[in-house]
Write a protein that holds these residues in place. Structure first.
Motif, mmCIF file in Angstrom:
data_model
loop_
_atom_site.group_PDB
_atom_site.id
_atom_site.type_symbol
_atom_site.label_atom_id
_atom_site.label_comp_id
_atom_site.label_asym_id
_atom_site.label_seq_id
_atom_site.Cartn_x
_atom_site.Cartn_y
_atom_site.Cartn_z
ATOM 1 N N PRO A 52 0.822 -1.219 0.000
ATOM 2 C CA PRO A 52 0.000 0.000 0.000
ATOM 3 C C PRO A 52 0.858 1.271 0.000
ATOM 4 C CG PRO A 52 -0.779 -1.558 1.654
ATOM 5 C CD PRO A 52 0.527 -2.091 1.135
ATOM 6 N N ALA A 53 0.324 2.317 -0.587
ATOM 7 C CA ALA A 53 1.043 3.591 -0.728
ATOM 8 C C ALA A 53 1.499 4.154 0.620
ATOM 9 C CB ALA A 53 0.167 4.607 -1.452
ATOM 10 N N ASP A 54 0.681 3.962 1.669
ATOM 11 C CA ASP A 54 1.072 4.517 2.971
ATOM 12 C C ASP A 54 2.237 3.757 3.620
ATOM 13 O OD1 ASP A 54 -0.651 2.299 3.451
ATOM 14 O OD2 ASP A 54 -1.100 3.062 5.456
ATOM 15 N N LEU A 55 2.589 2.609 3.043
ATOM 16 C CA LEU A 55 3.727 1.834 3.526
ATOM 17 C C LEU A 55 4.886 1.834 2.531
ATOM 18 C CD1 LEU A 55 1.815 -1.316 4.827
ATOM 19 C CD2 LEU A 55 2.734 0.558 6.193
ATOM 20 N N ALA A 56 4.683 2.514 1.424
ATOM 21 C CA ALA A 56 5.667 2.494 0.339
ATOM 22 C C ALA A 56 7.044 2.893 0.832
ATOM 23 C CB ALA A 56 5.225 3.426 -0.783
ATOM 24 N N PRO A 57 8.045 2.220 0.319
ATOM 25 C CA PRO A 57 9.407 2.547 0.751
ATOM 26 C C PRO A 57 9.797 3.956 0.308
ATOM 27 C CG PRO A 57 9.425 0.912 -1.014
ATOM 28 C CD PRO A 57 8.005 1.145 -0.651
ATOM 29 N N PRO A 58 10.512 4.680 1.164
ATOM 30 C CA PRO A 58 10.939 6.028 0.807
ATOM 31 C C PRO A 58 12.021 6.032 -0.272
ATOM 32 C CG PRO A 58 11.739 5.432 2.997
ATOM 33 C CD PRO A 58 10.866 4.316 2.526
ATOM 34 N N SER A 59 12.704 4.887 -0.446
ATOM 35 C CA SER A 59 13.716 4.785 -1.500
ATOM 36 C C SER A 59 13.457 3.520 -2.314
ATOM 37 C CB SER A 59 15.116 4.746 -0.884
ATOM 38 O OG SER A 59 15.232 3.652 -0.010
ATOM 39 N N ALA A 60 14.022 3.487 -3.499
ATOM 40 C CA ALA A 60 13.825 2.322 -4.372
ATOM 41 C C ALA A 60 14.397 1.068 -3.707
ATOM 42 C CB ALA A 60 14.513 2.555 -5.698
ATOM 43 N N PRO A 61 13.683 -0.044 -3.837
ATOM 44 C CA PRO A 61 14.175 -1.290 -3.240
ATOM 45 C C PRO A 61 15.464 -1.757 -3.924
ATOM 46 C CG PRO A 61 11.901 -1.529 -4.024
ATOM 47 C CD PRO A 61 12.397 -0.208 -4.481
ATOM 48 N N ASP A 62 16.275 -2.495 -3.180
ATOM 49 C CA ASP A 62 17.444 -3.153 -3.759
ATOM 50 C C ASP A 62 16.961 -4.410 -4.466
ATOM 51 O OD1 ASP A 62 19.312 -1.331 -2.765
ATOM 52 O OD2 ASP A 62 19.507 -2.413 -0.875
ATOM 53 N N VAL A 63 17.463 -4.635 -5.680
ATOM 54 C CA VAL A 63 17.031 -5.784 -6.474
ATOM 55 C C VAL A 63 18.251 -6.548 -6.971
ATOM 56 C CG1 VAL A 63 15.761 -6.521 -8.529
ATOM 57 C CG2 VAL A 63 14.962 -4.538 -7.228
ATOM 58 N N GLU A 64 18.202 -7.863 -6.826
ATOM 59 C CA GLU A 64 19.207 -8.760 -7.398
ATOM 60 C C GLU A 64 18.478 -9.711 -8.329
ATOM 61 O OE1 GLU A 64 21.390 -10.829 -4.375
ATOM 62 O OE2 GLU A 64 21.809 -8.991 -3.263
ATOM 63 N N SER A 65 18.946 -9.813 -9.571
ATOM 64 C CA SER A 65 18.313 -10.673 -10.561
ATOM 65 C C SER A 65 19.403 -11.515 -11.215
ATOM 66 C CB SER A 65 17.599 -9.801 -11.605
ATOM 67 O OG SER A 65 16.954 -10.601 -12.565
ATOM 68 N N ARG A 66 19.257 -12.856 -11.105
ATOM 69 C CA ARG A 66 20.307 -13.716 -11.635
ATOM 70 C C ARG A 66 19.795 -15.129 -11.896
ATOM 71 N NH1 ARG A 66 20.160 -13.186 -6.513
ATOM 72 N NH2 ARG A 66 20.651 -14.771 -4.999
ATOM 73 N N GLY A 67 20.475 -15.797 -12.808
ATOM 74 C CA GLY A 67 20.204 -17.203 -13.060
ATOM 75 C C GLY A 67 20.867 -18.040 -11.990
ATOM 76 N N ARG A 68 20.219 -19.126 -11.615
ATOM 77 C CA ARG A 68 20.734 -20.001 -10.560
ATOM 78 C C ARG A 68 20.713 -21.442 -11.051
ATOM 79 N NH1 ARG A 68 20.538 -17.711 -5.308
ATOM 80 N NH2 ARG A 68 21.876 -19.498 -4.930
ATOM 81 N N MET A 69 21.625 -22.234 -10.537
ATOM 82 C CA MET A 69 21.620 -23.661 -10.849
ATOM 83 C C MET A 69 22.236 -24.441 -9.700
ATOM 84 S SD MET A 69 24.684 -24.042 -13.677
ATOM 85 C CE MET A 69 24.938 -25.780 -13.566
ATOM 86 N N VAL A 95 8.051 2.211 5.049
ATOM 87 C CA VAL A 95 8.029 3.318 6.011
ATOM 88 C C VAL A 95 8.236 2.719 7.396
ATOM 89 C CG1 VAL A 95 6.506 5.011 7.084
ATOM 90 C CG2 VAL A 95 6.536 4.759 4.603
ATOM 91 N N GLN A 96 9.061 3.336 8.187
ATOM 92 C CA GLN A 96 9.371 2.777 9.498
ATOM 93 C C GLN A 96 8.334 3.233 10.529
ATOM 94 O OE1 GLN A 96 11.895 0.365 10.196
ATOM 95 N NE2 GLN A 96 11.581 0.347 7.987
ATOM 96 N N ARG A 97 7.405 2.336 10.772
ATOM 97 C CA ARG A 97 6.408 2.518 11.817
ATOM 98 C C ARG A 97 6.065 1.132 12.322
ATOM 99 N NH1 ARG A 97 1.704 0.545 10.326
ATOM 100 N NH2 ARG A 97 0.776 0.835 8.292
ATOM 101 N N PRO A 98 5.523 1.017 13.515
ATOM 102 C CA PRO A 98 5.212 -0.313 14.049
ATOM 103 C C PRO A 98 4.294 -1.104 13.108
ATOM 104 C CG PRO A 98 5.048 1.321 15.781
ATOM 105 C CD PRO A 98 5.238 2.073 14.486
ATOM 106 N N ALA A 99 4.644 -2.368 12.911
ATOM 107 C CA ALA A 99 3.887 -3.335 12.105
ATOM 108 C C ALA A 99 3.898 -3.031 10.608
ATOM 109 C CB ALA A 99 2.463 -3.481 12.616
ATOM 110 N N ALA A 100 4.756 -2.153 10.143
ATOM 111 C CA ALA A 100 4.803 -1.834 8.707
ATOM 112 C C ALA A 100 5.152 -3.067 7.880
ATOM 113 C CB ALA A 100 5.800 -0.715 8.440
ATOM 114 N N SER A 101 6.114 -3.825 8.317
ATOM 115 C CA SER A 101 6.530 -5.015 7.584
ATOM 116 C C SER A 101 5.397 -6.046 7.521
ATOM 117 C CB SER A 101 7.767 -5.624 8.249
ATOM 118 O OG SER A 101 8.202 -6.760 7.576
#
Length: 176
Positions: A52-69, A95-101
């Motif tokens: 939800p928008a009210d919990l949206a991260p203030p910065s872009a998330p870190d993303v790792e994309s890779r093939g695995r085997m 957003v850092q508030r209680p129960a956000a995660s």
């Protein structure tokens, strides 16, 4: 007679050449790695968008994309026939508030359930502070790990998207 023997020798030589040539030919592998990469990255974006928008991260998330085997049990050398999957890991700092995660994970769960994903597993780690919820649909797998609120502790949401397995093909960058 000499012509017949010569013709037989030529045909035998041609047959040997064709047989040996066939042994050195590589088999074309039907890999879907590129397709799965695009789908996995798009799905990861869709899952993040369920927050939800009210919990949206203030910065872009870190993303790792890779093939695995998994390590080939027969040889340490990667082969085009090796089984691989594409994996996208996203680290979200809501957003850092209680129960956000937990609230973000609840919203993601509702969106996945509404889209036909089946909740397959949940496990707790870090002495019950972290919960990982697993979802599956059409051989795809999504795991959402969230953190229970605790005074003075940072809350995150981790999202892992794993494609179905396919063959490695010519993707030399994928190795165990």
């Amino acid at each position: 007679m000499k012509k017949t023997a010569r013709a037989v020798a030529l045909m035998a030589g041609a047959l040997v050449a064709l047989t040996l040539g066939g042994c050195t030919m590589t088999t074309e592998v039907d890999s879907r790695v590129d397709e799965y990469r695009a789908e996995a990255e798009a799905l990861a974006d869709e899952v993040v968008a369920l927050i939800p928008a009210d919990l949206a991260p203030p910065s872009a998330p870190d993303v790792e994309s890779r093939g695995r085997m998994v390590q080939n049990p027969v040889s340490a050398d990667p082969s085009p026939e090796d089984s691989v999957w594409w994996q996208v890991d996203v680290y979200v700092e809501p957003v850092q508030r209680p129960a956000a995660s937990e609230d973000a994970a609840t919203a993601i769960a509702a969106g996945l359930r509404d889209d036909g994903w089946e909740h397959t597993d949940a496990r707790e780690t870090a002495e019950g502070r972290r919960t990982a919820d697993a979802w599956s649909k059409d051989d795809w797998y999504v795991e959402v790990t969230w953190v229970r609120s605790e005074e003075g502790k940072y809350e995150t949401v981790e999202i892992a998207v794993l494609s179905p397995r396919t063959m490695r093909g010519d993707h030399d960058e994928i190795h165990s």
